[in-house]
Scaffold this motif. Structure first.
Motif, PDB file in Angstrom:
ATOM      1  N   UNK A  41      33.534  29.625  22.280  1.00 17.80           N
ATOM      2  CA  UNK A  41      34.563  30.232  23.133  1.00 17.80           C
ATOM      3  C   UNK A  41      33.938  30.987  24.296  1.00 17.80           C
ATOM      4  N   UNK A  42      32.895  31.761  23.998  1.00 18.56           N
ATOM      5  CA  UNK A  42      32.218  32.525  25.045  1.00 18.56           C
ATOM      6  C   UNK A  42      31.595  31.585  26.069  1.00 18.56           C
ATOM      7  N   UNK A  43      31.007  30.480  25.602  1.00 19.52           N
ATOM      8  CA  UNK A  43      30.401  29.510  26.512  1.00 19.52           C
ATOM      9  C   UNK A  43      31.453  28.894  27.427  1.00 19.52           C
ATOM     10  N   UNK A  44      32.621  28.587  26.857  1.00 19.94           N
ATOM     11  CA  UNK A  44      33.692  28.015  27.661  1.00 19.94           C
ATOM     12  C   UNK A  44      34.208  29.008  28.697  1.00 19.94           C
ATOM     13  N   UNK A  45      34.363  30.279  28.278  1.00 17.40           N
ATOM     14  CA  UNK A  45      34.793  31.306  29.221  1.00 17.40           C
ATOM     15  C   UNK A  45      33.788  31.459  30.350  1.00 17.40           C
ATOM     16  N   UNK A  46      32.503  31.444  29.990  1.00 18.92           N
ATOM     17  CA  UNK A  46      31.456  31.621  30.997  1.00 18.92           C
ATOM     18  C   UNK A  46      31.438  30.441  31.977  1.00 18.92           C
ATOM     19  N   UNK A  47      31.666  29.239  31.458  1.00 18.57           N
ATOM     20  CA  UNK A  47      31.702  28.068  32.329  1.00 18.57           C
ATOM     21  C   UNK A  47      32.874  28.142  33.302  1.00 18.57           C
ATOM     22  N   UNK A  48      34.029  28.586  32.793  1.00 19.42           N
ATOM     23  CA  UNK A  48      35.172  28.739  33.679  1.00 19.42           C
ATOM     24  C   UNK A  48      34.908  29.790  34.750  1.00 19.42           C
ATOM     25  N   UNK A  49      34.295  30.873  34.344  1.00 23.52           N
ATOM     26  CA  UNK A  49      33.993  31.951  35.286  1.00 23.52           C
ATOM     27  C   UNK A  49      33.026  31.476  36.361  1.00 23.52           C
ATOM     28  N   UNK A  50      32.011  30.725  35.957  1.00 22.75           N
ATOM     29  CA  UNK A  50      31.036  30.221  36.921  1.00 22.75           C
ATOM     30  C   UNK A  50      31.685  29.233  37.890  1.00 22.75           C
ATOM     31  N   UNK A  51      32.588  28.410  37.366  1.00 21.54           N
ATOM     32  CA  UNK A  51      33.256  27.438  38.226  1.00 21.54           C
ATOM     33  C   UNK A  51      34.116  28.138  39.275  1.00 21.54           C
ATOM     34  N   UNK A  52      34.810  29.210  38.857  1.00 20.08           N
ATOM     35  CA  UNK A  52      35.621  29.958  39.813  1.00 20.08           C
ATOM     36  C   UNK A  52      34.765  30.664  40.850  1.00 20.08           C
ATOM     37  N   UNK A  53      33.654  31.202  40.409  1.00 23.66           N
ATOM     38  CA  UNK A  53      32.757  31.881  41.351  1.00 23.66           C
ATOM     39  C   UNK A  53      32.184  30.889  42.362  1.00 23.66           C
ATOM     40  N   UNK A  54      31.860  29.680  41.906  1.00 23.16           N
ATOM     41  CA  UNK A  54      31.316  28.667  42.809  1.00 23.16           C
ATOM     42  C   UNK A  54      32.374  28.216  43.817  1.00 23.16           C
ATOM     43  N   UNK A  55      33.646  28.147  43.357  1.00 23.16           N
ATOM     44  CA  UNK A  55      34.711  27.695  44.240  1.00 23.16           C
ATOM     45  C   UNK A  55      34.963  28.673  45.379  1.00 23.16           C
TER      46      UNK A  55
END
Length: 259
Positions: free
Chosen positions: A51-65
């Motif tokens: 779950x934490x990995x998925x949250x972190x991936x979503x956060x990174x994707x938003x930051x990159x966008x």
């Protein structure tokens, strides 16, 4: 909040409560003691770690966008499909036709300079001319009373023109509501039973030139002089009614030079 592996299904309340520490862990919203406890949970629980990995991936994707505000935004042009283009064209065509129709209906009203008293006179003729028993309120036999009564209500001296030259005799008259105050209607009838009416009321502006209003079989000639509006209505033929209107206008103070 939804779980990463089931984004379309809301979490049950107990699961949302269980996931809140993981979200707070990523957002650095925990105290040192709480952070250590959550880190220990992640280390021993594969599901929490995922779950934490998925949250972190979503956060990174938003930051990159949204990494740089200096980058020009991309403009995405949505091109409608052929069916959608046809529907849009049909809608615009319908709107155009509707606007044209409304404009066609409104233009006559915008350019219509006929005063309200002329239309009221036409309607009053249509209502009372067919009446046999109640065509007038005061009959011609009481002409003196009729003149005094209507003159008082209209606040001007009422003149009853003689139309005997054209074969019409006075039947009587009645009081009517006008646009700018009371109005009077005098009714005449010939031997054939044909009727014409003379409508009189107060107006705000003069219109010495005689004009015509036609509504179906009815014709009304109207004019205004000395702040009084006059309208002669009937169904006896336009030429004959016009001749009577001109003579009546002259008798009531109209100026023949303006005809």
């Amino acid at each position: 909040m939804t779980t990463p592996d089931r984004p379309d299904r809301p979490d049950p309340p107990e699961e949302r409560q269980d996931l809140q520490p993981l979200s707070a862990y990523l957002d650095s919203e925990l105290s040192d003691e709480q952070r250590d406890a959550v880190a220990e949970r992640i280390a021993r629980d594969p599901a929490s770690a995922a779950t934490v990995s998925a949250y972190r991936a979503q956060d990174n994707a938003l930051r990159a966008l949204f990494a740089s505000e200096a980058v020009e935004p991309q403009v995405v042009v949505m091109r409608p499909r052929r069916r959608e283009r046809f529907l849009m064209a049909a809608c615009w065509a319908f709107i155009g036709v509707a606007c044209g129709y409304l404009l066609h209906m409104l233009l006559p009203a915008l350019h219509d300079e006929r005063p309200p008293f002329a239309q009221r006179a036409d309607i009053a003729y249509a209502v009372y001319a067919p009446e046999q028993r109640h065509a007038v309120e005061v009959v011609a036999a009481q002409q003196d009373h009729l003149v005094n009564w209507l003159s008082k209500r209209l606040n001007r001296t009422l003149t009853i023109p003689s139309l005997a030259e054209y074969g019409f005799q006075l039947v009587g008259g009645r009081l009517l509501p006008g646009e700018e105050g009371p109005a009077a209607q005098l009714m005449y009838q010939n031997a054939a039973g044909e009727r014409i009416t003379l409508y009189t009321t107060t107006v705000s502006r003069n219109q010495s030139k005689i004009r015509m209003l036609r509504d179906g079989p009815r014709t009304t000639y109207y004019w205004a002089a000395n702040r009084a509006g006059y309208a002669l209505s009937g169904q006896i033929g336009e030429e004959k009614l016009q001749a009577i209107a001109y003579d009546t206008c002259k008798e009531l103070g109209g100026d023949p030079k303006s005809w």
